[in-house]
Design a protein around this motif. Structure first.
Motif, PDB file in Angstrom:
ATOM      1  N   PRO A  65      52.090  49.927  40.127  1.00  0.00           N
ATOM      2  CA  PRO A  65      53.450  50.457  40.018  1.00  0.00           C
ATOM      3  C   PRO A  65      53.550  51.879  40.533  1.00  0.00           C
ATOM      4  O   PRO A  65      52.795  52.759  40.118  1.00  0.00           O
ATOM      5  CB  PRO A  65      53.727  50.380  38.509  1.00  0.00           C
ATOM      6  CG  PRO A  65      52.378  50.413  37.863  1.00  0.00           C
ATOM      7  CD  PRO A  65      51.448  49.735  38.814  1.00  0.00           C
ATOM      8  N   GLN A  66      54.487  52.087  41.457  1.00  0.00           N
ATOM      9  CA  GLN A  66      54.724  53.404  42.040  1.00  0.00           C
ATOM     10  C   GLN A  66      56.178  53.807  41.762  1.00  0.00           C
ATOM     11  O   GLN A  66      57.063  52.955  41.731  1.00  0.00           O
ATOM     12  CB  GLN A  66      54.496  53.371  43.546  1.00  0.00           C
ATOM     13  CG  GLN A  66      53.133  52.857  43.970  1.00  0.00           C
ATOM     14  CD  GLN A  66      51.992  53.730  43.476  1.00  0.00           C
ATOM     15  OE1 GLN A  66      52.144  54.955  43.374  1.00  0.00           O
ATOM     16  NE2 GLN A  66      50.865  53.117  43.143  1.00  0.00           N
ATOM     17  N   PRO A  67      56.459  55.099  41.556  1.00  0.00           N
ATOM     18  CA  PRO A  67      57.842  55.523  41.310  1.00  0.00           C
ATOM     19  C   PRO A  67      58.775  55.139  42.457  1.00  0.00           C
ATOM     20  O   PRO A  67      58.401  55.253  43.624  1.00  0.00           O
ATOM     21  CB  PRO A  67      57.727  57.050  41.186  1.00  0.00           C
ATOM     22  CG  PRO A  67      56.300  57.295  40.827  1.00  0.00           C
ATOM     23  CD  PRO A  67      55.514  56.219  41.517  1.00  0.00           C
ATOM     24  N   MET A  68      59.965  54.663  42.110  1.00  0.00           N
ATOM     25  CA  MET A  68      60.962  54.331  43.124  1.00  0.00           C
ATOM     26  C   MET A  68      62.233  55.126  42.844  1.00  0.00           C
ATOM     27  O   MET A  68      62.484  56.152  43.443  1.00  0.00           O
ATOM     28  CB  MET A  68      61.217  52.825  43.164  1.00  0.00           C
ATOM     29  CG  MET A  68      62.299  52.387  44.164  1.00  0.00           C
ATOM     30  SD  MET A  68      62.171  53.110  45.820  1.00  0.00           S
ATOM     31  CE  MET A  68      60.612  52.489  46.367  1.00  0.00           C
ATOM     32  N   LEU A  69      63.053  54.677  41.885  1.00  0.00           N
ATOM     33  CA  LEU A  69      64.223  55.463  41.489  1.00  0.00           C
ATOM     34  C   LEU A  69      63.829  56.545  40.487  1.00  0.00           C
ATOM     35  O   LEU A  69      64.605  57.460  40.220  1.00  0.00           O
ATOM     36  CB  LEU A  69      65.300  54.553  40.903  1.00  0.00           C
ATOM     37  CG  LEU A  69      65.877  53.519  41.888  1.00  0.00           C
ATOM     38  CD1 LEU A  69      66.878  52.611  41.182  1.00  0.00           C
ATOM     39  CD2 LEU A  69      66.522  54.201  43.079  1.00  0.00           C
ATOM     40  N   ALA A  70      62.645  56.423  39.925  1.00  0.00           N
ATOM     41  CA  ALA A  70      62.139  57.464  39.020  1.00  0.00           C
ATOM     42  C   ALA A  70      61.583  58.625  39.836  1.00  0.00           C
ATOM     43  O   ALA A  70      60.920  58.424  40.850  1.00  0.00           O
ATOM     44  CB  ALA A  70      61.045  56.896  38.121  1.00  0.00           C
ATOM     45  N   ARG A 202      63.105  57.641  49.771  1.00  0.00           N
ATOM     46  CA  ARG A 202      62.083  58.549  49.279  1.00  0.00           C
ATOM     47  C   ARG A 202      61.429  59.238  50.475  1.00  0.00           C
ATOM     48  O   ARG A 202      61.498  58.754  51.617  1.00  0.00           O
ATOM     49  CB  ARG A 202      61.028  57.792  48.464  1.00  0.00           C
ATOM     50  CG  ARG A 202      61.560  57.200  47.163  1.00  0.00           C
ATOM     51  CD  ARG A 202      60.407  56.611  46.336  1.00  0.00           C
ATOM     52  NE  ARG A 202      59.497  57.665  45.912  1.00  0.00           N
ATOM     53  CZ  ARG A 202      59.595  58.336  44.756  1.00  0.00           C
ATOM     54  NH1 ARG A 202      60.566  58.049  43.907  1.00  0.00           N
ATOM     55  NH2 ARG A 202      58.727  59.268  44.446  1.00  0.00           N
ATOM     56  N   SER A 203      60.753  60.333  50.223  1.00  0.00           N
ATOM     57  CA  SER A 203      60.118  61.081  51.308  1.00  0.00           C
ATOM     58  C   SER A 203      58.660  60.698  51.512  1.00  0.00           C
ATOM     59  O   SER A 203      58.078  61.000  52.556  1.00  0.00           O
ATOM     60  CB  SER A 203      60.209  62.589  51.038  1.00  0.00           C
ATOM     61  OG  SER A 203      59.568  62.904  49.808  1.00  0.00           O
ATOM     62  N   ASP A 204      58.039  60.023  50.516  1.00  0.00           N
ATOM     63  CA  ASP A 204      56.634  59.665  50.654  1.00  0.00           C
ATOM     64  C   ASP A 204      56.468  58.498  51.636  1.00  0.00           C
ATOM     65  O   ASP A 204      57.403  57.780  51.958  1.00  0.00           O
ATOM     66  CB  ASP A 204      55.993  59.342  49.299  1.00  0.00           C
ATOM     67  CG  ASP A 204      56.926  58.649  48.332  1.00  0.00           C
ATOM     68  OD1 ASP A 204      58.152  58.732  48.513  1.00  0.00           O
ATOM     69  OD2 ASP A 204      56.432  58.014  47.393  1.00  0.00           O
ATOM     70  N   GLY A 211      57.644  53.666  48.208  1.00  0.00           N
ATOM     71  CA  GLY A 211      57.659  54.698  49.230  1.00  0.00           C
ATOM     72  C   GLY A 211      58.934  54.678  50.056  1.00  0.00           C
ATOM     73  O   GLY A 211      59.957  54.114  49.660  1.00  0.00           O
ATOM     74  N   LYS A 212      58.883  55.304  51.223  1.00  0.00           N
ATOM     75  CA  LYS A 212      60.050  55.417  52.085  1.00  0.00           C
ATOM     76  C   LYS A 212      60.446  54.050  52.645  1.00  0.00           C
ATOM     77  O   LYS A 212      59.608  53.295  53.121  1.00  0.00           O
ATOM     78  CB  LYS A 212      59.756  56.376  53.234  1.00  0.00           C
ATOM     79  CG  LYS A 212      60.960  56.641  54.135  1.00  0.00           C
ATOM     80  CD  LYS A 212      60.631  57.651  55.232  1.00  0.00           C
ATOM     81  CE  LYS A 212      61.842  57.934  56.105  1.00  0.00           C
ATOM     82  NZ  LYS A 212      61.528  58.908  57.172  1.00  0.00           N
ATOM     83  N   PHE A 495      60.066  41.113  52.259  1.00  0.00           N
ATOM     84  CA  PHE A 495      61.090  42.151  52.391  1.00  0.00           C
ATOM     85  C   PHE A 495      61.141  42.636  53.845  1.00  0.00           C
ATOM     86  O   PHE A 495      60.146  42.553  54.579  1.00  0.00           O
ATOM     87  CB  PHE A 495      60.834  43.311  51.428  1.00  0.00           C
ATOM     88  CG  PHE A 495      59.486  43.967  51.574  1.00  0.00           C
ATOM     89  CD1 PHE A 495      59.309  45.027  52.458  1.00  0.00           C
ATOM     90  CD2 PHE A 495      58.399  43.544  50.815  1.00  0.00           C
ATOM     91  CE1 PHE A 495      58.077  45.636  52.590  1.00  0.00           C
ATOM     92  CE2 PHE A 495      57.158  44.151  50.946  1.00  0.00           C
ATOM     93  CZ  PHE A 495      56.992  45.200  51.840  1.00  0.00           C
ATOM     94  N   PHE A 496      62.335  43.125  54.247  1.00  0.00           N
ATOM     95  CA  PHE A 496      62.561  43.433  55.657  1.00  0.00           C
ATOM     96  C   PHE A 496      63.008  44.871  55.916  1.00  0.00           C
ATOM     97  O   PHE A 496      63.571  45.158  56.956  1.00  0.00           O
ATOM     98  CB  PHE A 496      63.552  42.428  56.242  1.00  0.00           C
ATOM     99  CG  PHE A 496      63.007  41.027  56.203  1.00  0.00           C
ATOM    100  CD1 PHE A 496      62.038  40.615  57.094  1.00  0.00           C
ATOM    101  CD2 PHE A 496      63.437  40.133  55.221  1.00  0.00           C
ATOM    102  CE1 PHE A 496      61.506  39.346  57.050  1.00  0.00           C
ATOM    103  CE2 PHE A 496      62.908  38.854  55.153  1.00  0.00           C
ATOM    104  CZ  PHE A 496      61.941  38.450  56.069  1.00  0.00           C
ATOM    105  N   TYR A 497      62.764  45.781  54.982  1.00  0.00           N
ATOM    106  CA  TYR A 497      62.872  47.193  55.299  1.00  0.00           C
ATOM    107  C   TYR A 497      61.542  47.609  55.906  1.00  0.00           C
ATOM    108  O   TYR A 497      60.502  46.975  55.680  1.00  0.00           O
ATOM    109  CB  TYR A 497      63.244  48.040  54.078  1.00  0.00           C
ATOM    110  CG  TYR A 497      62.551  47.652  52.789  1.00  0.00           C
ATOM    111  CD1 TYR A 497      61.280  48.114  52.482  1.00  0.00           C
ATOM    112  CD2 TYR A 497      63.192  46.826  51.863  1.00  0.00           C
ATOM    113  CE1 TYR A 497      60.653  47.772  51.298  1.00  0.00           C
ATOM    114  CE2 TYR A 497      62.557  46.474  50.669  1.00  0.00           C
ATOM    115  CZ  TYR A 497      61.309  46.948  50.383  1.00  0.00           C
ATOM    116  OH  TYR A 497      60.674  46.607  49.220  1.00  0.00           O
ATOM    117  N   ASN A 498      61.589  48.648  56.726  1.00  0.00           N
ATOM    118  CA  ASN A 498      60.405  49.098  57.500  1.00  0.00           C
ATOM    119  C   ASN A 498      59.939  48.023  58.490  1.00  0.00           C
ATOM    120  O   ASN A 498      58.792  48.041  58.925  1.00  0.00           O
ATOM    121  CB  ASN A 498      59.258  49.529  56.572  1.00  0.00           C
ATOM    122  CG  ASN A 498      59.653  50.620  55.619  1.00  0.00           C
ATOM    123  OD1 ASN A 498      60.516  51.443  55.943  1.00  0.00           O
ATOM    124  ND2 ASN A 498      59.088  50.644  54.427  1.00  0.00           N
TER     125      ASN A 498
END
Length: 502
Positions: A65-70, A202-204, A211-212, A495-498
């Motif tokens: 788990p990585q921060p997204m909206l947090a 996100r900027s990461d 992430g971004k 998923f199809f972002y990036n």
């Protein structure tokens, strides 16, 4: 709080600069019905809406788990209070700025109806907004695993008014914060989304589903195509840019096409024989152990999946790509011994009673496995009544313990072991075990990954010792894309972002 590393999947490396593309056409495998990720756990729904909705956390490429909206996450020393700072400047698809009021309403709905939220809710005393961009969650006992819960789809965040209007029903307005914005759903035809121009990325660096995120397509269309052969043909002709869940039998033909790139999603899911432990012959542990000693998994999986490329035989209740993978209980996995099985049947007092085994042909692999196991059980002297039915009927009947003895279903292979549905004693199979309950509680509480891992190993060993189920193997899903589709990361959700078209 420590968020343990869970996997070894590589991060996608882009060979060329991505470019904006007008349209993405996805050959999608099923009509999802509702598009509310809180209301349902159906893959058909989650595989689409992961492009529209986000949570406070998201799975990285290694399924941690990585921060997204947090923006931040802080746990008290005793693990009973967490403070979550929210990212500022995040906009919903309706133009509204996300605040703690939206997150609070979303999490309260998640705790009331979410498949995982209702489990987490048992440990939650209170969720409240401290200020416009901060929420706190107070627990009645330490809950070190909370970020893992928040990364699951049913913890998606939506506007306060949408969450409140939906309540315990499926929501009508599909409004999230994701890089794609929902536009239209025509059942059995298509689902359409467009780039969300005001998306707050996100900027990461991009990291799996975290992430971004950048939507390089102006529009995405998920074209409902029920037949796998039609999806494969459409991919080959260019009707689709991407086609999901293709038949394993189409693999040689598609692999030979120089215009296509194939993606084997690994890990994906593992299957198990679930035995009715509430009523009937499998309330007897020796009868369950007999099944454990009868099944020969290699021929069964070869019949179901055709090639070892598409399955693996492994004892773990989470895949070897995760940090919680264990081989505990491997001495009881795929160790067929007909003589021991017959002795166990005799000790259990088995008199030839029929094993009512439910299956369906909509999941061909489940049917093929069941057919092979039927032959193996009968060779050991058992009687098997294989009942073939459609999926809705099977799901309805499995809630009634007087109607069946066995069925096969799958579980997400990358999922944290403690979150498997079969651990709930109310889930069909009805595994009631006091030691299991204590282990689950201890794992949920433990914030130290090393200590948590030791408890997971003990839990997995108990699954085998008490024959909570009989794992039959892990299988992988085949997706395909046109060669020009770049940046696709093969994870559980497509998923199809990036992702862009070269």
């Amino acid at each position: 709080a420590t968020l343990g590393d869970v996997g070894i999947l590589p991060r996608v490396v882009h060979a060329a600069a991505p470019t904006r593309t007008p349209l993405l056409k996805v050959g999608f495998w099923s009509e999802p019905g509702v598009l509310d990720p809180v209301f349902t756990t159906r893959y058909q729904t989650l595989d689409v809406v992961c492009n529209f909705f986000e949570g406070l956390f998201a799975d990285g490429a290694k399924y941690s788990p990585q921060p997204m909206l947090a923006a931040s996450y802080e746990a008290s020393k005793d693990g009973k209070l967490v403070t979550i700072g929210l990212r500022k400047g995040v906009t919903f698809h309706n133009g509204k700025e996300m605040t703690s009021a939206d997150v609070l309403a979303s999490l309260k709905r998640w705790a009331a109806i979410g498949a995982n939220g209702t489990i987490a809710a048992k440990r939650i005393d209170e969720i409240k907004a401290r200020d416009k961009h901060t929420i706190t969650v107070a627990f009645n006992k330490a809950t070190g695993l909370f970020p893992t819960y928040l990364a699951l789809p049913d913890a998606s965040i939506m506007p306060e008014e949408v969450a409140n209007a939906a309540g315990k029903q499926a929501m009508k307005d599909m409004i999230g914060t994701g890089p794609f914005k929902f536009v239209e759903h025509l059942p059995d035809r298509h689902i359409k989304g467009v780039r969300f121009e005001n998306y707050a990325a996100r900027s990461d660096e991009p990291d799996g589903m975290a992430g971004k995120k950048t939507a390089w397509f102006d529009e995405g269309r998920w074209l409902i195509t029920h037949e796998a052969a039609v999806r494969a043909d459409g991919l080959a002709t260019g009707e689709y840019d991407f086609a999901g869940i293709l038949s394993w039998s189409s693999y040689p033909r598609l692999k030979a096409d120089p215009n296509l790139a194939l993606h084997l999603t690994k890990p994906y899911e593992w299957l198990a024989i679930h035995l009715n432990k509430k009523q009937g012959i499998f309330t007897n542990l020796k009868m369950r152990k007999a099944i454990q000693k009868i099944v020969n998994l290699e021929p069964a999986n070869r019949a179901a999946f055709q090639s070892p490329e598409f399955y693996r035989l492994d004892p773990g209740i989470t895949s070897r790509e995760t940090a919680m993978y264990s081989e505990a209980g491997k001495e009881l996995f795929n160790r067929p011994n007909p003589d021991e099985a017959k002795a166990l049947l005799k000790e259990a007092g088995y008199k030839g009673e029929p094993v009512v085994w439910m299956t369906n042909k909509e999941s061909q692999a489940n049917y093929d496995l069941a057919l092979t196991f039927k032959g193996q059980l009968e060779a050991a002297g058992m009687t098997v009544d294989l009942q073939v039915m459609d999926t809705p009927t099977l799901r309805s009947r499995r809630e009634k313990p007087e109607l069946w003895n066995a069925f096969i279903t799958g579980h997400p292979a990358q999922q944290h072991p403690v979150m498997h549905v079969f651990l709930n004693e109310r889930w069909p199979g009805w595994w009631v075990n006091e030691r299991k309950d204590k282990l689950v509680d201890a794992i949920l509480s433990e914030g130290d990954p090393k200590k948590a891992y030791a408890l997971v190993e003990e839990l997995q060993r108990l699954v085998y010792d008490d024959v909570a189920l009989v794992k039959t193997g892990e299988y992988f899903i085949l997706h395909g894309a046109r060669k020009g589709l770049k940046g696709y990361a093969s994870m559980l959700r497509p998923f199809f972002y990036n992702v862009w078209m070269e």
